[in-house]
Design a protein around this motif. Structure first.
Motif, PDB file in Angstrom:
ATOM      1  N   SER A 125      31.707  43.951  50.148  1.00  0.00           N
ATOM      2  CA  SER A 125      31.796  45.417  50.093  1.00  0.00           C
ATOM      3  C   SER A 125      33.095  45.860  49.423  1.00  0.00           C
ATOM      4  N   ALA A 126      34.201  45.138  49.660  1.00  0.00           N
ATOM      5  CA  ALA A 126      35.478  45.490  49.023  1.00  0.00           C
ATOM      6  C   ALA A 126      35.411  45.285  47.514  1.00  0.00           C
ATOM      7  N   ILE A 127      34.773  44.203  47.070  1.00  0.00           N
ATOM      8  CA  ILE A 127      34.650  43.939  45.634  1.00  0.00           C
ATOM      9  C   ILE A 127      33.781  45.009  44.964  1.00  0.00           C
ATOM     10  N   ILE A 128      32.676  45.364  45.616  1.00  0.00           N
ATOM     11  CA  ILE A 128      31.808  46.408  45.052  1.00  0.00           C
ATOM     12  C   ILE A 128      32.550  47.747  44.994  1.00  0.00           C
ATOM     13  N   ALA A 129      33.314  48.056  46.049  1.00  0.00           N
ATOM     14  CA  ALA A 129      34.080  49.306  46.051  1.00  0.00           C
ATOM     15  C   ALA A 129      35.111  49.313  44.925  1.00  0.00           C
ATOM     16  N   THR A 130      35.771  48.178  44.699  1.00  0.00           N
ATOM     17  CA  THR A 130      36.764  48.082  43.623  1.00  0.00           C
ATOM     18  C   THR A 130      36.104  48.291  42.263  1.00  0.00           C
ATOM     19  N   ALA A 131      34.947  47.657  42.079  1.00  0.00           N
ATOM     20  CA  ALA A 131      34.220  47.847  40.822  1.00  0.00           C
ATOM     21  C   ALA A 131      33.822  49.307  40.636  1.00  0.00           C
ATOM     22  N   GLY A 132      33.353  49.930  41.702  1.00  0.00           N
ATOM     23  CA  GLY A 132      32.969  51.338  41.611  1.00  0.00           C
ATOM     24  C   GLY A 132      34.141  52.245  41.290  1.00  0.00           C
ATOM     25  N   LEU A 177      41.691  44.248  62.097  1.00  0.00           N
ATOM     26  CA  LEU A 177      42.851  43.862  61.294  1.00  0.00           C
ATOM     27  C   LEU A 177      42.436  42.901  60.190  1.00  0.00           C
ATOM     28  N   LEU A 178      41.589  41.929  60.549  1.00  0.00           N
ATOM     29  CA  LEU A 178      41.115  40.967  59.555  1.00  0.00           C
ATOM     30  C   LEU A 178      40.329  41.672  58.457  1.00  0.00           C
ATOM     31  N   GLY A 179      39.491  42.626  58.821  1.00  0.00           N
ATOM     32  CA  GLY A 179      38.681  43.341  57.841  1.00  0.00           C
ATOM     33  C   GLY A 179      39.527  44.109  56.840  1.00  0.00           C
ATOM     34  N   VAL A 180      40.566  44.795  57.331  1.00  0.00           N
ATOM     35  CA  VAL A 180      41.442  45.555  56.433  1.00  0.00           C
ATOM     36  C   VAL A 180      42.184  44.614  55.485  1.00  0.00           C
ATOM     37  N   VAL A 181      42.742  43.535  56.046  1.00  0.00           N
ATOM     38  CA  VAL A 181      43.484  42.578  55.210  1.00  0.00           C
ATOM     39  C   VAL A 181      42.559  41.939  54.182  1.00  0.00           C
ATOM     40  N   LEU A 182      41.377  41.523  54.600  1.00  0.00           N
ATOM     41  CA  LEU A 182      40.419  40.913  53.674  1.00  0.00           C
ATOM     42  C   LEU A 182      40.039  41.892  52.554  1.00  0.00           C
ATOM     43  N   SER A 183      39.821  43.137  52.925  1.00  0.00           N
ATOM     44  CA  SER A 183      39.430  44.142  51.923  1.00  0.00           C
ATOM     45  C   SER A 183      40.522  44.314  50.871  1.00  0.00           C
ATOM     46  N   ILE A 184      41.765  44.400  51.318  1.00  0.00           N
ATOM     47  CA  ILE A 184      42.877  44.595  50.377  1.00  0.00           C
ATOM     48  C   ILE A 184      43.055  43.361  49.495  1.00  0.00           C
ATOM     49  N   VAL A 185      43.004  42.175  50.099  1.00  0.00           N
ATOM     50  CA  VAL A 185      43.182  40.939  49.329  1.00  0.00           C
ATOM     51  C   VAL A 185      42.049  40.765  48.318  1.00  0.00           C
ATOM     52  N   ALA A 186      40.803  40.997  48.765  1.00  0.00           N
ATOM     53  CA  ALA A 186      39.655  40.847  47.866  1.00  0.00           C
ATOM     54  C   ALA A 186      39.731  41.859  46.722  1.00  0.00           C
ATOM     55  N   ALA A 187      40.109  43.094  47.044  1.00  0.00           N
ATOM     56  CA  ALA A 187      40.219  44.122  46.005  1.00  0.00           C
ATOM     57  C   ALA A 187      41.321  43.777  45.006  1.00  0.00           C
ATOM     58  N   THR A 188      42.458  43.298  45.503  1.00  0.00           N
ATOM     59  CA  THR A 188      43.557  42.923  44.606  1.00  0.00           C
ATOM     60  C   THR A 188      43.150  41.784  43.680  1.00  0.00           C
ATOM     61  N   VAL A 261      44.157  50.403  47.561  1.00  0.00           N
ATOM     62  CA  VAL A 261      45.423  49.694  47.766  1.00  0.00           C
ATOM     63  C   VAL A 261      45.470  48.458  46.868  1.00  0.00           C
ATOM     64  N   GLY A 262      44.363  47.691  46.823  1.00  0.00           N
ATOM     65  CA  GLY A 262      44.297  46.503  45.980  1.00  0.00           C
ATOM     66  C   GLY A 262      44.467  46.833  44.507  1.00  0.00           C
ATOM     67  N   ILE A 263      43.857  47.930  44.060  1.00  0.00           N
ATOM     68  CA  ILE A 263      44.004  48.343  42.655  1.00  0.00           C
ATOM     69  C   ILE A 263      45.454  48.722  42.367  1.00  0.00           C
TER      70      ILE A 263
END
Length: 431
Positions: A125-132, A177-188, A261-263
């Motif tokens: 979901s984080a990768i798709i959000a970053t692409a969007g 906490l894990l979900g937020v960290v994973l989302s930021i790392v995956a997006a970055t 945040v990742g972007i």
């Protein structure tokens, strides 16, 4: 409505059936033949809001936790006594749809999905959000929210707190906490990947994308969205309503800001990363606070009486912590809100000054095409106007009577603004 099935321990049959008779409950009893310490199995339909009080009464007469209880959702019950029971509990209880504490706990545990599934769905979901966001595509960003599994951990933490289930609370908190960290790392990682492989134009400015810009300057309206998502999540959980749509609402508050945040990290934009990180933190805290308060206010407590004081103290401490953290972060939100108001007001003054100057007869035939206001800061706060670029359309033979100086003087005299004014002329020829 629910269909309840309980096993009756030896020596408790008459006590259990007396409770059901006194409450006017229709029931069927069958003999228990497994050879264990149970003598019978009772089946009876109940209104949804009657499950918890009836199970409490049965527990008081000896139906302990060793005697297993199954609560099923029932589509239809045709019974005159059931209708009377339903009317009775509609008068006693505040909500006819409020599920029992036991159901609430089971639903919270079910929503907190297994770790492998949670990790995969969060990363995707984080990768798709970053692409969007990089495509500036609202539809793609919305799609990322649909698959985000973030409602489970938030509700698990709130339920674990009010019923004094430490394991459930810790699981929910850790998964969040894990979900937020994973989302930021995956997006970055994904944003860096698309940069290095030129999947996006080399000169792409993320701050120019409307989907990214939305999350650059969070304000108090963002707080309202997060609190609303938390309230909706708690209400959907305790009424037994499907949490799928509410899960999308919670994902709205978390996944796109985390991806932003990742972007910001990948593109070296500290203001973007900071503003979005504050938004993520505020949203996580607000969702948890709202869910916790709603569940506690709705009357959910631990089953054992001696645990209730302990649960109340633990819940109060968590509420105080959440309120304090939100208050601190709200200083940032308040600064952004005030700064945005000042910026918008200043831009209105500048536009009014330019329009007033162009109404002078000396500029007959001039037409304002575009107005750009530059600021002194690239960060989320402390924006101050530093330059104004005015693009005007003029006839080919129109005079140039010093419009830049005239605008500069008007802005200084009427609005007290000290800015550099540039005027760009665009010749317009009409047939």
């Amino acid at each position: 409505m629910r269909l309840v099935q309980v096993t009756i321990p030896a020596g408790k049959r008459q006590a259990v059936l007396s409770v059901l008779d006194e409450e006017g409950i229709d029931y069927v009893v069958t003999e228990e033949t497994s050879g264990r310490e149970y003598t019978a199995v009772a089946y009876f339909p109940l209104p949804t809001n009657a499950v918890e009080p009836i199970l409490e009464e049965l527990r008081e007469v000896g139906l302990d936790r060793e005697a297993y209880t199954v609560v099923l959702s029932a589509e239809t019950v045709v019974s005159e006594r059931f209708e009377q029971l339903k009317e009775s509990y509609a008068e006693k209880e505040e909500s006819e749809e409020r599920i029992a504490r036991q159901e609430l706990e089971a639903r919270a545990e079910e929503l907190a999905s297994s770790l492998p599934t949670y990790v995969v769905m969060t990363v995707v979901s984080a990768i798709i959000a970053t692409a969007g966001l990089l495509l500036d595509s609202p539809a793609t960003v919305v799609g990322s929210m649909v698959i985000a599994p973030l409602i489970g951990p938030a509700m698990a933490a709130a339920v674990g707190s009010v019923i004094d289930d430490t394991d459930l609370f810790r699981r929910g908190a850790v998964l969040q906490l894990l979900g937020v960290v994973l989302s930021i790392v995956a997006a970055t990682a994904f944003a860096i990947f698309v940069q290095t492989t030129n999947l996006v134009p080399p000169g792409l400015d993320p701050l120019a994308l409307s989907e990214v810009e939305e999350r650059l300057s969070p304000n108090f309206l963002s707080l309202a969205v997060a609190i609303g998502a938390g309230v909706a999540g708690a209400v959907s959980l305790m009424t037994g309503v499907s949490a799928a749509l509410v899960g999308v609402m919670i994902a709205v508050a978390l996944i796109p800001p985390a991806a932003t945040v990742g972007i910001g990290i990948a593109y070296g934009e500290p203001s973007l990363a900071l503003g979005s990180a504050v938004l993520v933190a505020v949203n996580v805290l607000s969702i948890n606070l709202a869910a916790l308060v709603v569940l506690w206010y709705s009357g959910y407590r631990p089953q054992q009486f001696f645990q209730r004081d302990q649960a109340r103290v633990a819940t109060l401490k968590r509420v105080v912590f959440l309120v304090g953290a939100i208050a601190v972060l709200s200083l940032f939100l308040g600064g952004v809100t005030f700064d945005s108001y000042q910026t918008a007001t200043t831009e209105q003054d500048i536009r009014a000054g330019v329009d007033a100057e162009l109404e002078d007869p000396a500029y007959d035939g001039y037409e304002l095409v575009e107005l750009e206001v530059g600021t002194t800061s690239e960060y989320v706060l402390f924006h101050r106007p530093s330059e104004v670029v005015v693009t005007v359309g003029v006839p080919p033979d129109a005079p140039r009577p010093g419009l830049a100086a005239a605008i500069d003087q008007r802005l200084a005299a009427e609005y007290g603004l000290d800015v550099d004014v540039q005027v760009r002329y665009l010749e317009i020829e009409e047939s």
